[in-house]
Motif scaffolding. Structure first.
Motif, PDB file in Angstrom:
ATOM      1  N   ASN A   5      11.246  14.003   6.722  1.00  0.00           N
ATOM      2  CA  ASN A   5       9.820  13.716   6.605  1.00  0.00           C
ATOM      3  C   ASN A   5       9.568  12.213   6.717  1.00  0.00           C
ATOM      4  O   ASN A   5      10.131  11.430   5.951  1.00  0.00           O
ATOM      5  N   LEU A   6       8.724  11.847   7.687  1.00  0.00           N
ATOM      6  CA  LEU A   6       8.327  10.459   7.889  1.00  0.00           C
ATOM      7  C   LEU A   6       6.842  10.339   7.608  1.00  0.00           C
ATOM      8  O   LEU A   6       6.040  11.118   8.135  1.00  0.00           O
ATOM      9  N   ASP A   7       6.458   9.386   6.773  1.00  0.00           N
ATOM     10  CA  ASP A   7       5.047   9.242   6.425  1.00  0.00           C
ATOM     11  C   ASP A   7       4.676   7.759   6.402  1.00  0.00           C
ATOM     12  O   ASP A   7       5.514   6.884   6.172  1.00  0.00           O
ATOM     13  N   ILE A   8       3.382   7.500   6.680  1.00  0.00           N
ATOM     14  CA  ILE A   8       2.842   6.143   6.632  1.00  0.00           C
ATOM     15  C   ILE A   8       1.797   6.109   5.528  1.00  0.00           C
ATOM     16  O   ILE A   8       0.845   6.885   5.551  1.00  0.00           O
ATOM     17  N   VAL A   9       1.978   5.225   4.572  1.00  0.00           N
ATOM     18  CA  VAL A   9       1.053   5.113   3.442  1.00  0.00           C
ATOM     19  C   VAL A   9       0.484   3.699   3.429  1.00  0.00           C
ATOM     20  O   VAL A   9       1.237   2.721   3.349  1.00  0.00           O
ATOM     21  N   LEU A  10      -0.847   3.586   3.511  1.00  0.00           N
ATOM     22  CA  LEU A  10      -1.501   2.287   3.466  1.00  0.00           C
ATOM     23  C   LEU A  10      -1.882   1.942   2.033  1.00  0.00           C
ATOM     24  O   LEU A  10      -2.243   2.816   1.250  1.00  0.00           O
ATOM     25  N   LYS A  11      -1.833   0.645   1.712  1.00  0.00           N
ATOM     26  CA  LYS A  11      -2.185   0.212   0.366  1.00  0.00           C
ATOM     27  C   LYS A  11      -3.691   0.247   0.133  1.00  0.00           C
ATOM     28  O   LYS A  11      -4.140   0.209  -1.003  1.00  0.00           O
ATOM     29  N   ARG A  12      -4.455   0.310   1.232  1.00  0.00           N
ATOM     30  CA  ARG A  12      -5.910   0.387   1.120  1.00  0.00           C
ATOM     31  C   ARG A  12      -6.323   1.840   1.348  1.00  0.00           C
ATOM     32  O   ARG A  12      -6.288   2.334   2.472  1.00  0.00           O
ATOM     33  N   PRO A  13      -6.737   2.555   0.293  1.00  0.00           N
ATOM     34  CA  PRO A  13      -6.997   4.003   0.427  1.00  0.00           C
ATOM     35  C   PRO A  13      -8.058   4.368   1.454  1.00  0.00           C
ATOM     36  O   PRO A  13      -7.958   5.407   2.106  1.00  0.00           O
ATOM     37  N   ASN A  14      -9.112   3.529   1.616  1.00  0.00           N
ATOM     38  CA  ASN A  14     -10.175   3.901   2.558  1.00  0.00           C
ATOM     39  C   ASN A  14      -9.805   3.625   4.014  1.00  0.00           C
ATOM     40  O   ASN A  14     -10.536   4.004   4.919  1.00  0.00           O
ATOM     41  N   LYS A  15      -8.686   2.921   4.237  1.00  0.00           N
ATOM     42  CA  LYS A  15      -8.152   2.658   5.584  1.00  0.00           C
ATOM     43  C   LYS A  15      -9.113   1.847   6.459  1.00  0.00           C
ATOM     44  O   LYS A  15      -9.040   1.907   7.684  1.00  0.00           O
ATOM     45  N   ILE A  16     -10.035   1.108   5.850  1.00  0.00           N
ATOM     46  CA  ILE A  16     -11.006   0.309   6.597  1.00  0.00           C
ATOM     47  C   ILE A  16     -10.559  -1.153   6.608  1.00  0.00           C
ATOM     48  O   ILE A  16     -10.272  -1.736   5.555  1.00  0.00           O
ATOM     49  N   TYR A  17     -10.516  -1.732   7.810  1.00  0.00           N
ATOM     50  CA  TYR A  17     -10.078  -3.118   7.965  1.00  0.00           C
ATOM     51  C   TYR A  17     -11.038  -3.874   8.872  1.00  0.00           C
ATOM     52  O   TYR A  17     -11.756  -3.277   9.688  1.00  0.00           O
ATOM     53  N   HIS A  18     -11.025  -5.207   8.724  1.00  0.00           N
ATOM     54  CA  HIS A  18     -11.822  -6.089   9.558  1.00  0.00           C
ATOM     55  C   HIS A  18     -10.892  -7.023  10.332  1.00  0.00           C
ATOM     56  O   HIS A  18      -9.758  -7.271   9.916  1.00  0.00           O
ATOM     57  N   GLU A  19     -11.394  -7.504  11.438  1.00  0.00           N
ATOM     58  CA  GLU A  19     -10.596  -8.437  12.239  1.00  0.00           C
ATOM     59  C   GLU A  19     -10.201  -9.640  11.384  1.00  0.00           C
ATOM     60  O   GLU A  19     -11.004 -10.197  10.645  1.00  0.00           O
ATOM     61  N   GLY A  20      -8.924 -10.034  11.522  1.00  0.00           N
ATOM     62  CA  GLY A  20      -8.416 -11.163  10.757  1.00  0.00           C
ATOM     63  C   GLY A  20      -7.716 -10.769   9.472  1.00  0.00           C
ATOM     64  O   GLY A  20      -7.024 -11.599   8.864  1.00  0.00           O
TER      65      GLY A  20
END
Length: 296
Positions: free
Chosen positions: A4-19
């Motif tokens: 099992n391979l999974d990707i977990v982001l530290k930001r739960p809403n997965k919303i990012y801005h440039e920069g």
């Protein structure tokens, strides 16, 4: 043997801005020790364009020229070839959210003929006897908010048999008179679309009043463009012999991913409109159209 391979982001809403920087963890769970030829993570941003089937004949000459537009590409070497022990193994990663040279990061958007997607793609390379293991995860890119720059300008309107422009024979349309207002046609995508309308008179009872959000997608190249209008959502604000003289509120939330800031480029455009549709009990349908501009 299930790996099992999974990707977990530290930001739960997965919303990012440039920069900004994407931070997360690659999680690998294997019941036994495994050998691999390297673990890699790529961050991609792509605009996919399609020509609608109704335009294939007209635009066949340039149909194959509408190619995906690469906005962002970054590859990370997470681990060199070697072995992973049985159980859970985690690798942390960081990557910048920045466009390729001379490119722009447009907002994430899922349309019918235009899709703007940003993906994290992880792969565990295996030898030729075993299949590579893949995992992808979409994250969302949004522009920074400038909604405080919106100057609300109330747009008043009147709809009756004389104002209709999309009806061939107005003589068959029942006589009616509707007044209303929209808070603004330059809308913050994070705020609801609001207004009100009032039926002052109608010869035939009104069966239903709907508010429709429509996307207008234009894509192509130097040889020509294809323009298509498709409905995103429909909200009924009144039903069944709607009473006259009562103010009916208009309230609509812009859906995430299916709407974005109004975007205009050399190869594609994403624009939006709001339709107010009125259905009479004799099944006559009239529609008033309001082009709107969405900003964040």
């Amino acid at each position: 043997m299930a790996i099992n391979l999974d990707i977990v982001l530290k930001r739960p809403n997965k919303i990012y801005h440039e920069g900004e920087t994407i931070c997360g963890i690659l999680s690998i769970h294997s019941p036994t020790e495994i050998k691999h030829e390297g673990i890699f993570l790529s961050i991609e941003g792509v605009v996919d364009l399609q020509i609608s089937t109704q335009n294939i004949g007209t635009f066949d000459a340039f149909y194959n020229a509408v190619k995906p537009i690469q906005l962002m590409m970054c590859t990370l070497d997470v681990a060199q070839s070697g072995r992973l022990p049985g159980g859970l193994t985690e690798f942390s990663f960081e990557a910048p959210v920045k466009p390729l040279l001379n490119k722009v990061l447009y907002e994430s958007y899922h349309g019918v003929f235009i899709n703007i997607q940003y993906l994290l793609k992880a792969v565990i390379k295996r030898n030729f006897l075993n299949k590579d293991i893949h995992k992808s995860l979409e994250f969302i890119v949004e522009h920074r908010s400038h909604s405080d720059a919106i100057a609300n300008k109330v747009d008043k309107f009147v709809i009756n048999q004389n104002t209709l422009t999309n009806v061939n024979d107005c003589a068959n349309i029942p006589k009616f008179h509707i007044i209303g207002m929209i808070d603004t046609v330059i809308c913050s995508i994070t705020q609801p679309f609001k207004g009100e309308l009032k039926i002052e008179h109608s010869d035939v009872p009104i069966k239903s009043i709907d508010v429709q959000l429509v996307r207008v997608e234009t894509c192509g190249c130097a040889e020509g463009f294809s323009k298509d209008c498709t409905e995103i959502q429909n909200i009924q604000i009144a039903e069944g012999n709607v009473a006259t003289g009562i103010s009916l509120p208009i309230f609509m939330i812009f859906p995430r991913l299916f709407s974005c800031s109004t975007t205009k480029t050399a190869n594609f455009k994403i624009e939006f409109e709001v339709n107010i549709s009125i259905v009479f009990e004799d099944e006559h349908l009239v529609t008033e159209n309001f082009p709107i501009t969405l900003i964040r």
